[in-house]
Design a protein around this motif. Sequence first.
Motif, PDB file in Angstrom:
ATOM      1  N   GLU A 119       0.850  -1.200   0.172  1.00 37.94           N
ATOM      2  CA  GLU A 119      -0.168   0.021   0.020  1.00 37.94           C
ATOM      3  C   GLU A 119       0.829   1.239  -0.045  1.00 37.94           C
ATOM      4  O   GLU A 119       2.078   1.299   0.510  1.00 37.94           O
ATOM      5  N   ALA A 178      -3.430   4.000  -2.360  1.00 35.82           N
ATOM      6  CA  ALA A 178      -3.669   2.901  -3.001  1.00 35.82           C
ATOM      7  C   ALA A 178      -3.364   1.591  -2.559  1.00 35.82           C
ATOM      8  O   ALA A 178      -2.289   1.709  -1.751  1.00 35.82           O
ATOM      9  N   THR A 208      -5.606  -3.784  -7.876  1.00 40.22           N
ATOM     10  CA  THR A 208      -5.423  -2.465  -7.307  1.00 40.22           C
ATOM     11  C   THR A 208      -6.772  -2.009  -7.105  1.00 40.22           C
ATOM     12  O   THR A 208      -7.768  -1.896  -7.250  1.00 40.22           O
ATOM     13  N   THR A 209      -6.778  -1.012  -5.762  1.00 39.06           N
ATOM     14  CA  THR A 209      -7.872  -0.245  -5.372  1.00 39.06           C
ATOM     15  C   THR A 209      -7.145   1.191  -5.111  1.00 39.06           C
ATOM     16  O   THR A 209      -6.021   1.570  -4.824  1.00 39.06           O
ATOM     17  N   TYR A 210      -7.878   2.255  -5.254  1.00 38.60           N
ATOM     18  CA  TYR A 210      -7.364   3.661  -5.046  1.00 38.60           C
ATOM     19  C   TYR A 210      -8.515   4.394  -4.356  1.00 38.60           C
ATOM     20  O   TYR A 210      -9.699   4.092  -4.317  1.00 38.60           O
ATOM     21  N   LYS A 212      -8.032   8.531  -8.093  1.00 33.84           N
ATOM     22  CA  LYS A 212      -8.516   7.807  -9.172  1.00 33.84           C
ATOM     23  C   LYS A 212      -8.349   8.407 -10.753  1.00 33.84           C
ATOM     24  O   LYS A 212      -8.807   9.670 -10.807  1.00 33.84           O
ATOM     25  N   THR A 216      -1.289   5.758 -10.517  1.00 33.30           N
ATOM     26  CA  THR A 216      -1.215   4.429 -10.903  1.00 33.30           C
ATOM     27  C   THR A 216      -0.405   3.631  -9.674  1.00 33.30           C
ATOM     28  O   THR A 216       0.853   4.035  -9.926  1.00 33.30           O
TER      29      THR A 216
END
Length: 110
Positions: free
Chosen positions: A32, A46, A54-56, A61, A65
Amino acid sequence: QVQLVESGGGLVQVGGSLRLSCAASGAIYTMEWYRQAPGKKRELVATITRLGTTTYTDSVKGRFTISRDNAKNTVYLQMNTLKPEDTAVYYCHDDLRDYWGQGTQVTVSS
């Protein structure tokens, strides 16, 4: 214990880009990126699993990246279209073992 070393922070103008790196001394799993601005709580930016899911957080967003190179035990955060509110110390975090890096300062000037 795995050591995490962040790099790539610096001073950039609004709309600019930076790429942060987090090099680990051993194998990494779910990783993270967090950030902490002056006077604010540390927030999760992230997440990336070992398989690359992946998550943001909503505020980044489409601009940030997260990626990883498992062979190099390294995680990256590509930050584009930077805004003044992105100014913070950015930390790398090993979610499984709760290890933290020392942080790298990102400053976005307007």
